[in-house]
Design a protein around this motif. Structure first.
Motif, PDB file in Angstrom:
ATOM      1  N   GLN A  88      10.524 -66.713  41.252  1.00 35.75           N
ATOM      2  CA  GLN A  88      10.483 -67.328  39.930  1.00 35.75           C
ATOM      3  C   GLN A  88      11.800 -68.061  39.717  1.00 35.75           C
ATOM      4  OE1 GLN A  88       8.042 -67.320  37.369  1.00 35.75           O
ATOM      5  NE2 GLN A  88       9.454 -68.821  36.474  1.00 35.75           N
ATOM      6  N   MET A  89      11.700 -69.348  39.429  1.00 32.32           N
ATOM      7  CA  MET A  89      12.889 -70.185  39.285  1.00 32.32           C
ATOM      8  C   MET A  89      12.937 -70.741  37.868  1.00 32.32           C
ATOM      9  SD  MET A  89      12.709 -72.153  42.945  1.00 32.32           S
ATOM     10  CE  MET A  89      11.196 -72.994  42.524  1.00 32.32           C
ATOM     11  N   ASN A  90      13.949 -70.341  37.127  1.00 28.20           N
ATOM     12  CA  ASN A  90      14.132 -70.796  35.748  1.00 28.20           C
ATOM     13  C   ASN A  90      15.393 -71.644  35.637  1.00 28.20           C
ATOM     14  OD1 ASN A  90      11.875 -69.248  35.006  1.00 28.20           O
ATOM     15  ND2 ASN A  90      13.158 -67.465  34.548  1.00 28.20           N
ATOM     16  N   ASN A  91      15.463 -72.413  34.553  1.00 28.83           N
ATOM     17  CA  ASN A  91      16.644 -73.237  34.292  1.00 28.83           C
ATOM     18  C   ASN A  91      17.030 -74.045  35.530  1.00 28.83           C
ATOM     19  OD1 ASN A  91      18.708 -74.305  32.779  1.00 28.83           O
ATOM     20  ND2 ASN A  91      20.104 -72.587  33.151  1.00 28.83           N
ATOM     21  N   LEU A  92      16.045 -74.704  36.077  1.00 30.50           N
ATOM     22  CA  LEU A  92      16.266 -75.458  37.314  1.00 30.50           C
ATOM     23  C   LEU A  92      17.216 -76.624  37.090  1.00 30.50           C
ATOM     24  CD1 LEU A  92      12.622 -75.254  38.601  1.00 30.50           C
ATOM     25  CD2 LEU A  92      14.619 -74.616  39.958  1.00 30.50           C
ATOM     26  N   ILE A  93      18.004 -76.908  38.101  1.00 36.04           N
ATOM     27  CA  ILE A  93      18.936 -78.029  38.076  1.00 36.04           C
ATOM     28  C   ILE A  93      18.631 -78.964  39.242  1.00 36.04           C
ATOM     29  CG2 ILE A  93      20.734 -76.679  36.915  1.00 36.04           C
ATOM     30  CD1 ILE A  93      22.086 -76.281  39.605  1.00 36.04           C
ATOM     31  N   VAL A  94      19.163 -80.175  39.167  1.00 35.50           N
ATOM     32  CA  VAL A  94      18.872 -81.179  40.191  1.00 35.50           C
ATOM     33  C   VAL A  94      19.222 -80.670  41.582  1.00 35.50           C
ATOM     34  CG1 VAL A  94      19.500 -83.466  41.021  1.00 35.50           C
ATOM     35  CG2 VAL A  94      19.086 -83.096  38.580  1.00 35.50           C
ATOM     36  N   GLU A  95      20.280 -79.895  41.656  1.00 32.47           N
ATOM     37  CA  GLU A  95      20.752 -79.377  42.948  1.00 32.47           C
ATOM     38  C   GLU A  95      19.809 -78.360  43.582  1.00 32.47           C
ATOM     39  OE1 GLU A  95      23.898 -81.354  40.879  1.00 32.47           O
ATOM     40  OE2 GLU A  95      22.609 -79.700  40.214  1.00 32.47           O
ATOM     41  N   ASP A  96      18.814 -77.912  42.826  1.00 33.15           N
ATOM     42  CA  ASP A  96      17.808 -76.992  43.377  1.00 33.15           C
ATOM     43  C   ASP A  96      16.721 -77.736  44.147  1.00 33.15           C
ATOM     44  OD1 ASP A  96      18.021 -75.086  40.343  1.00 33.15           O
ATOM     45  OD2 ASP A  96      18.967 -74.632  42.282  1.00 33.15           O
ATOM     46  N   THR A  97      16.734 -79.050  44.092  1.00 34.45           N
ATOM     47  CA  THR A  97      15.732 -79.849  44.795  1.00 34.45           C
ATOM     48  C   THR A  97      15.816 -79.604  46.300  1.00 34.45           C
ATOM     49  OG1 THR A  97      15.728 -81.568  43.094  1.00 34.45           O
ATOM     50  CG2 THR A  97      14.974 -82.188  45.306  1.00 34.45           C
ATOM     51  N   ALA A  98      14.700 -79.187  46.886  1.00 29.71           N
ATOM     52  CA  ALA A  98      14.662 -78.859  48.311  1.00 29.71           C
ATOM     53  C   ALA A  98      13.249 -78.438  48.684  1.00 29.71           C
ATOM     54  CB  ALA A  98      15.629 -77.712  48.624  1.00 29.71           C
ATOM     55  N   THR A  99      13.034 -78.276  49.979  1.00 33.64           N
ATOM     56  CA  THR A  99      11.832 -77.606  50.450  1.00 33.64           C
ATOM     57  C   THR A  99      12.165 -76.133  50.592  1.00 33.64           C
ATOM     58  OG1 THR A  99      11.107 -79.576  51.627  1.00 33.64           O
ATOM     59  CG2 THR A  99      10.097 -77.488  52.251  1.00 33.64           C
ATOM     60  N   TYR A 100      11.330 -75.297  50.008  1.00 37.10           N
ATOM     61  CA  TYR A 100      11.562 -73.851  49.992  1.00 37.10           C
ATOM     62  C   TYR A 100      10.629 -73.160  50.978  1.00 37.10           C
ATOM     63  CZ  TYR A 100      14.593 -74.220  45.934  1.00 37.10           C
ATOM     64  OH  TYR A 100      15.635 -74.520  45.084  1.00 37.10           O
ATOM     65  N   TYR A 101      11.181 -72.171  51.676  1.00 34.67           N
ATOM     66  CA  TYR A 101      10.434 -71.441  52.699  1.00 34.67           C
ATOM     67  C   TYR A 101      10.588 -69.943  52.484  1.00 34.67           C
ATOM     68  CZ  TYR A 101      10.746 -75.889  55.229  1.00 34.67           C
ATOM     69  OH  TYR A 101      10.664 -77.201  55.598  1.00 34.67           O
ATOM     70  N   CYS A 102       9.517 -69.200  52.772  1.00 36.33           N
ATOM     71  CA  CYS A 102       9.628 -67.752  52.830  1.00 36.33           C
ATOM     72  C   CYS A 102       9.650 -67.336  54.303  1.00 36.33           C
ATOM     73  CB  CYS A 102       8.491 -67.065  52.080  1.00 36.33           C
ATOM     74  SG  CYS A 102       6.822 -67.528  52.567  1.00 36.33           S
ATOM     75  N   ASN A 103      10.302 -66.213  54.546  1.00 37.88           N
ATOM     76  CA  ASN A 103      10.488 -65.708  55.903  1.00 37.88           C
ATOM     77  C   ASN A 103      10.273 -64.205  55.905  1.00 37.88           C
ATOM     78  OD1 ASN A 103      12.844 -64.606  58.034  1.00 37.88           O
ATOM     79  ND2 ASN A 103      11.629 -66.330  58.767  1.00 37.88           N
ATOM     80  N   LEU A 104       9.462 -63.737  56.835  1.00 37.98           N
ATOM     81  CA  LEU A 104       9.174 -62.311  56.943  1.00 37.98           C
ATOM     82  C   LEU A 104      10.261 -61.662  57.779  1.00 37.98           C
ATOM     83  CD1 LEU A 104       6.761 -60.714  55.824  1.00 37.98           C
ATOM     84  CD2 LEU A 104       5.721 -60.878  58.084  1.00 37.98           C
TER      85      LEU A 104
END
Length: 119
Positions: free
Chosen positions: A83-99
């Motif tokens: 859960q990502m709140n109060n997002l900022i421009v610097e959070d722009t990216a491709t997000y990945y999960c890893n087991l």
């Protein structure tokens, strides 16, 4: 066969919120930690957050997202969330999960989901 399927993400204005999901199949999900990472164009992959296996009582965050992002898991659904709140421009990216096990990076990744923060 182990699979991690991600959903969520998208375009949001600064200050907005998004929730990423990572659905795991092919393994006993409760036995695994989950790490979240992100990679922006031209940048190296960056660790974002981590949740321990089982009840998920231990969670850790990158300092720049602590207080804004929350990692969680639902073992019954075999899903992990960011859960990502109060997002900022610097959070722009491709997000990945890893087991993971023992907080060690593995080669088992979700397909990635794009998060764009822009006005």
């Amino acid at each position: 066969q182990v699979q991690l399927v991600q959903s969520g993400g998208g375009l949001v204005q600064p200050g907005g919120s998004l929730k990423l999901s990572c659905e795991v199949s092919g393994v006993d999900f409760r036995a695994y930690d989950v790490g979240w990472y992100r990679q922006a164009p031209g940048n190296q992959r960056e660790w974002v957050a981590w949740i321990i296996s089982g009840s998920g009582t231990r969670r850790e965050y990158l300092s720049t997202v602590k207080g804004r992002f929350t990692v969680s898991r639902d073992n019954a659904k075999k899903e992990a969330y960011l859960q990502m709140n109060n997002l900022i421009v610097e959070d722009t990216a491709t997000y990945y999960c890893n087991l993971q096990r023992g907080r060690k990076l593995s080669d088992v990744w979700g397909q990635g989901t794009q998060v764009t923060v822009s006005s």
